[in-house]
Scaffold this active site. Sequence first.
Site, PDB file in Angstrom:
ATOM      1  N   HIS A   7      -3.941  -7.348  -3.373  1.00 29.31           N
ATOM      2  CA  HIS A   7      -4.141  -7.756  -1.980  1.00 29.31           C
ATOM      3  C   HIS A   7      -5.282  -7.005  -1.301  1.00 29.31           C
ATOM      4  CE1 HIS A   7       0.297  -9.287  -1.910  1.00 29.31           C
ATOM      5  NE2 HIS A   7      -0.524 -10.120  -2.502  1.00 29.31           N
ATOM      6  N   SER A  52       9.997  -6.254  -2.785  1.00 27.40           N
ATOM      7  CA  SER A  52      11.080  -7.223  -2.610  1.00 27.40           C
ATOM      8  C   SER A  52      10.885  -8.417  -3.543  1.00 27.40           C
ATOM      9  CB  SER A  52      11.128  -7.694  -1.157  1.00 27.40           C
ATOM     10  OG  SER A  52       9.899  -8.303  -0.810  1.00 27.40           O
TER      11      SER A  52
HETATM   12  P1  NAD Z   1       8.412  -5.638   1.135  1.00 27.90           P
HETATM   13  O1  NAD Z   1       8.380  -4.979   2.458  1.00 27.90           O
HETATM   14  O2  NAD Z   1       8.649  -7.103   1.091  1.00 27.90           O
HETATM   15  O3  NAD Z   1       9.533  -4.969   0.220  1.00 27.90           O
HETATM   16  C1  NAD Z   1       9.606  -3.592   0.047  1.00 27.90           C
HETATM   17  C2  NAD Z   1      10.810  -3.309  -0.853  1.00 27.90           C
HETATM   18  O4  NAD Z   1      10.799  -1.928  -1.148  1.00 27.90           O
HETATM   19  C3  NAD Z   1      12.143  -3.630  -0.210  1.00 27.90           C
HETATM   20  O5  NAD Z   1      12.899  -4.432  -1.101  1.00 27.90           O
HETATM   21  C4  NAD Z   1      12.791  -2.252   0.007  1.00 27.90           C
HETATM   22  O6  NAD Z   1      14.192  -2.275  -0.214  1.00 27.90           O
HETATM   23  C5  NAD Z   1      12.113  -1.417  -1.040  1.00 27.90           C
HETATM   24  N1  NAD Z   1      11.962  -0.018  -0.679  1.00 27.90           N
HETATM   25  C6  NAD Z   1      11.650   0.539   0.523  1.00 27.90           C
HETATM   26  N2  NAD Z   1      11.528   1.869   0.425  1.00 27.90           N
HETATM   27  C7  NAD Z   1      11.808   2.176  -0.872  1.00 27.90           C
HETATM   28  C8  NAD Z   1      11.833   3.385  -1.612  1.00 27.90           C
HETATM   29  N3  NAD Z   1      11.610   4.566  -1.033  1.00 27.90           N
HETATM   30  N4  NAD Z   1      12.124   3.327  -2.944  1.00 27.90           N
HETATM   31  C9  NAD Z   1      12.391   2.144  -3.555  1.00 27.90           C
HETATM   32  N5  NAD Z   1      12.387   0.961  -2.895  1.00 27.90           N
HETATM   33  C10 NAD Z   1      12.072   0.973  -1.581  1.00 27.90           C
HETATM   34  O7  NAD Z   1       7.070  -5.247   0.378  1.00 27.90           O
HETATM   35  P2  NAD Z   1       6.273  -6.022  -0.750  1.00 27.90           P
HETATM   36  O8  NAD Z   1       7.207  -6.653  -1.726  1.00 27.90           O
HETATM   37  O9  NAD Z   1       5.250  -5.094  -1.240  1.00 27.90           O
HETATM   38  O10 NAD Z   1       5.563  -7.225   0.029  1.00 27.90           O
HETATM   39  C11 NAD Z   1       4.958  -7.054   1.300  1.00 27.90           C
HETATM   40  C12 NAD Z   1       3.471  -7.344   1.377  1.00 27.90           C
HETATM   41  O11 NAD Z   1       2.850  -6.581   2.428  1.00 27.90           O
HETATM   42  C13 NAD Z   1       2.739  -6.899   0.168  1.00 27.90           C
HETATM   43  O12 NAD Z   1       1.584  -7.613   0.048  1.00 27.90           O
HETATM   44  C14 NAD Z   1       2.435  -5.461   0.533  1.00 27.90           C
HETATM   45  O13 NAD Z   1       1.463  -4.873  -0.206  1.00 27.90           O
HETATM   46  C15 NAD Z   1       2.018  -5.560   1.970  1.00 27.90           C
HETATM   47  N6  NAD Z   1       2.261  -4.266   2.640  1.00 27.90           N
HETATM   48  C16 NAD Z   1       1.595  -3.175   2.166  1.00 27.90           C
HETATM   49  C17 NAD Z   1       1.834  -1.935   2.699  1.00 27.90           C
HETATM   50  C18 NAD Z   1       1.079  -0.776   2.101  1.00 27.90           C
HETATM   51  O14 NAD Z   1      -0.037  -0.936   1.630  1.00 27.90           O
HETATM   52  N7  NAD Z   1       1.677   0.404   2.095  1.00 27.90           N
HETATM   53  C19 NAD Z   1       2.761  -1.773   3.726  1.00 27.90           C
HETATM   54  C20 NAD Z   1       3.427  -2.910   4.216  1.00 27.90           C
HETATM   55  C21 NAD Z   1       3.178  -4.155   3.632  1.00 27.90           C
END
Ligand code: NAD
Length: 249
Positions: A123, A195
């Site tokens: 992404h 997720s």
């Molecule tokens: P999501 O928010 O849909 O899911 C995150 C998952 O991680 C959840 O199922 C949650 O239960 C789990 N989770 C949270 N903290 C955790 C931990 N400490 N250990 C293990 N599991 C944990 O995120 P996604 O599936 O990556 O999809 C969201 C989209 O938005 C993606 O494209 C993502 O990259 C982007 N996004 C990126 C960032 C970033 O770059 N840090 C932040 C927010 C969203």
Amino acid sequence: MDNLQKAIQMIKESNNIVAFTGAGVSTESNIPDFRSSGGLFSDLGKKYSYPPEFILSRTFFDQHPDLFYDFYRSKMIYRDALPNDSHLALAKLEEMGKVKAVITQNIDGLHQMAGSKNVLELHGGVNRNFCMNCGKEFSLDYIMAKGEGVPSCDDCGGLVKPDVVLYEEPLNQQIMHKAIEYIAAADVLIVMGTSLVVYPAAGIVDYYRGNKLILINKTETPYDSKANVVLHEKAGTIMRQMISSLDKV
Ligand code: NAD
């Protein structure tokens, strides 16, 4: 053998591991994910009158770049964030010759900051930005320096866009193909902190052909039944234990 021991055994025995990570890997670095309670999607109603998927869409960026940048700067950028045990463990496993690639949905650049060399960002990433008119590249500093408003190119005045894939935009096909190749050839696949509901990225797990799929996620995912080992725990806790048990070998 409990699930953690099974996962450790798989990691110990393999030199062809691929990791696929999502926003949950960075929550322990204090970057909120989207879908956890307390995640970005549950927190937004207070200030923004549009759903986050819409604010982060290409249509919204084109029509309201000022509102997009307001949201983007305040909700998507965490400049003080540092890599946590998950990022550091994957970098260490790469250094040990075990992890061949980290494929991430994250845009925060923390895998690279931790030392991972072969990172495929499905992404895109917040650290790269470019002028939509002349293509000139800009740093994140440039985007943030202005504080508010829409950043424009200092050469031609064109609109500057982060190199992140917005909703409605296609993924970079070259990166996607490379990611699929790594996954299809992997002996062990570690899926962590995602997720697995954001497509097409989540679909790349289907290309894995092995029988050592380790899924580490705090909550259930649609792929739990396909995984060989499921750990519903914090990724950092698991990865810390994994690395310390490898160190003992
Ligand atoms: P999501 O928010 O849909 O899911 C995150 C998952 O991680 C959840 O199922 C949650 O239960 C789990 N989770 C949270 N903290 C955790 C931990 N400490 N250990 C293990 N599991 C944990 O995120 P996604 O599936 O990556 O999809 C969201 C989209 O938005 C993606 O494209 C993502 O990259 C982007 N996004 C990126 C960032 C970033 O770059 N840090 C932040 C927010 C969203």
